[in-house]
Design an enzyme around this catalytic site. Structure first.
Site, PDB file in Angstrom:
ATOM      1  N   ASN A   1       1.191  -0.747   0.234  1.00  0.00           N
ATOM      2  CA  ASN A   1      -0.115  -0.130  -0.038  1.00  0.00           C
ATOM      3  C   ASN A   1       0.941   1.675  -0.038  1.00  0.00           C
ATOM      4  O   ASN A   1       1.446   1.682   0.874  1.00  0.00           O
ATOM      5  CB  ASN A   1      -0.893   0.078   1.579  1.00  0.00           C
TER       6      ASN A   1
ATOM      7  N   LYS B   1      -0.009   3.857  -0.018  1.00  0.00           N
ATOM      8  CA  LYS B   1      -0.560   5.219   0.749  1.00  0.00           C
ATOM      9  C   LYS B   1      -0.539   7.079  -0.459  1.00  0.00           C
ATOM     10  O   LYS B   1      -0.304   6.622  -1.393  1.00  0.00           O
ATOM     11  CB  LYS B   1      -0.324   5.816   1.658  1.00  0.00           C
TER      12      LYS B   1
ATOM     13  N   HIS C   1      -9.155   1.054   4.855  1.00  0.00           N
ATOM     14  CA  HIS C   1      -8.110   1.189   5.455  1.00  0.00           C
ATOM     15  C   HIS C   1      -8.171   2.185   6.888  1.00  0.00           C
ATOM     16  O   HIS C   1      -9.726   3.079   7.291  1.00  0.00           O
ATOM     17  CB  HIS C   1      -7.460   2.185   4.360  1.00  0.00           C
TER      18      HIS C   1
ATOM     19  N   GLU D   1      -6.589   4.765   8.278  1.00  0.00           N
ATOM     20  CA  GLU D   1      -6.665   6.187   7.639  1.00  0.00           C
ATOM     21  C   GLU D   1      -8.336   6.473   7.520  1.00  0.00           C
ATOM     22  O   GLU D   1      -8.474   7.418   7.348  1.00  0.00           O
ATOM     23  CB  GLU D   1      -5.739   6.108   6.901  1.00  0.00           C
TER      24      GLU D   1
ATOM     25  N   GLY E   1       2.401   2.280  10.873  1.00  0.00           N
ATOM     26  CA  GLY E   1       3.059   3.192  10.851  1.00  0.00           C
ATOM     27  C   GLY E   1       3.921   3.264  12.061  1.00  0.00           C
ATOM     28  O   GLY E   1       4.928   4.079  12.503  1.00  0.00           O
TER      29      GLY E   1
HETATM   30  C1  PEP Z   1      -0.785   0.199   6.103  1.00  0.00           C
HETATM   31  O1  PEP Z   1      -0.453   1.085   6.289  1.00  0.00           O
HETATM   32  O2  PEP Z   1      -1.444  -0.961   5.481  1.00  0.00           O
HETATM   33  C2  PEP Z   1       0.440  -0.801   6.717  1.00  0.00           C
HETATM   34  C3  PEP Z   1       0.027  -1.726   6.868  1.00  0.00           C
HETATM   35  O3  PEP Z   1       1.928  -0.112   7.044  1.00  0.00           O
HETATM   36  P1  PEP Z   1       3.305   0.139   8.151  1.00  0.00           P
HETATM   37  O4  PEP Z   1       3.658  -1.485   6.843  1.00  0.00           O
HETATM   38  O5  PEP Z   1       4.021   1.127   7.219  1.00  0.00           O
HETATM   39  O6  PEP Z   1       2.881  -0.716   8.933  1.00  0.00           O
END
Ligand code: PEP
Length: 259
Positions: free
Chosen positions: A13, A15, A102, A104, A180
């Site tokens: 992803n 983003k 997601h 977010e 994250g």
């Molecule tokens: C995500 O946002 O789907 C994710 C898993 O991010 P990260 O791997 O950076 O924790």
């Protein structure tokens, strides 16, 4: 009872990162780093919407074995929905998967379980596989009610969805406190919730279907922990944020997932 032969999915992803040339460069580095994908592993990248066509064509994703995915969709087929993208628009750029729900989007754009339900139904009807995300915030984890919380999201988000094959749906368990942050859930934590998600999927779609649906883990997954995660019986791969922005790290995760 779980099925041991589900194809592992390593999904990136991206983003809201990388402009068009940077996205295409990352894609071609990845294509070069993965001339062959290990058997039993499938690879997916989800660039920003505006880059799907360019990354797919100039970045070489569509002429490789790597799949192309989107990060969001609207459930209506067309109309006055400024800024949105329909299933047909995603089909026209050869997208095969789409992330929905997601954390977010749930947090910053106030998306609800009902929104995810409409998105999942529109995607499946259009032949695009939803990667349905679910996961608890830190306070729910600390309160110990995370299984109920995640299963309620799965139930509300997927209720009434009609599947004729388990390959029409992927679920990603992403504990919000691990996204994250560098705080990864342990492989045992991931297994516990992914197994509970599968029980909920069996309630919705029947045991046979649930045994074939991939359930991923997401949250600070990286080259150093991917092997341990996918070794768990109910963890069928990873949704990867940060580490998917580095071709070497992402390719290394793919190779380790197939080892
Ligand atoms: C995500 O946002 O789907 C994710 C898993 O991010 P990260 O791997 O950076 O924790």
């Amino acid at each position: 009872m779980t099925q041991s032969k589900r194809t592992v999915l390593i999904a990136g992803n991206w983003k809201m990162n990388n402009d068009l040339p940077e996205g295409a460069k990352l894609a071609s580095e990845l294509v070069q780093a993965l001339p062959e994908i290990p058997s039993g592993v499938e690879v997916l990248v989800c660039p920003p919407t505006v880059e799907l066509k360019f990354v797919g064509c100039h970045g070489g994703i569509l002429s490789s074995s790597i799949k192309l995915g989107a990060q969001n969709v609207h459930w209506e087929p067309s109309g006055a929905y400024t800024g949105e993208t329909s299933v047909a628009m995603l089909q026209s750029v050869e997208v095969s998967y789409c992330i929905i729900g997601h954390s977010e989007r749930r947090e910053y754009f106030h998306e609800t379980d009902e929104d995810q339900n409409k998105k999942a139904k529109a995607l499946v009807a259009g032949g695009i596989v939803p990667v349905f995300c679910c996961g608890e915030p830190e306070e729910v984890r600390e309160a110990g009610t995370y299984i109920d919380y995640v299963c309620a999201q799965v139930k509300a988000g997927l209720l009434g969805l009609e599947l004729s094959s388990p390959n029409q749906l992927v679920v990603a368990y992403e504990p919000i406190w691990a996204i994250g942050t560098g705080k990864t859930a342990t492989a045992d934590d991931a297994q516990e919730v992914c197994a509970a998600v599968r029980v909920q999927l069996a309630e919705l779609f029947g045991q046979e279907m649930a045994d074939g649906i991939r359930v991923l883990y997401g949250g600070s997954a990286k080259p150093g922990n991917i092997a341990e995660l996918v070794a768990k019986p109910d963890v069928d791969g990873a949704l990867v944020g940060g580490a998917s922005l580095n071709a070497r790290d992402f390719a290394s995760m793919v190779l380790k997932a197939g080892a």
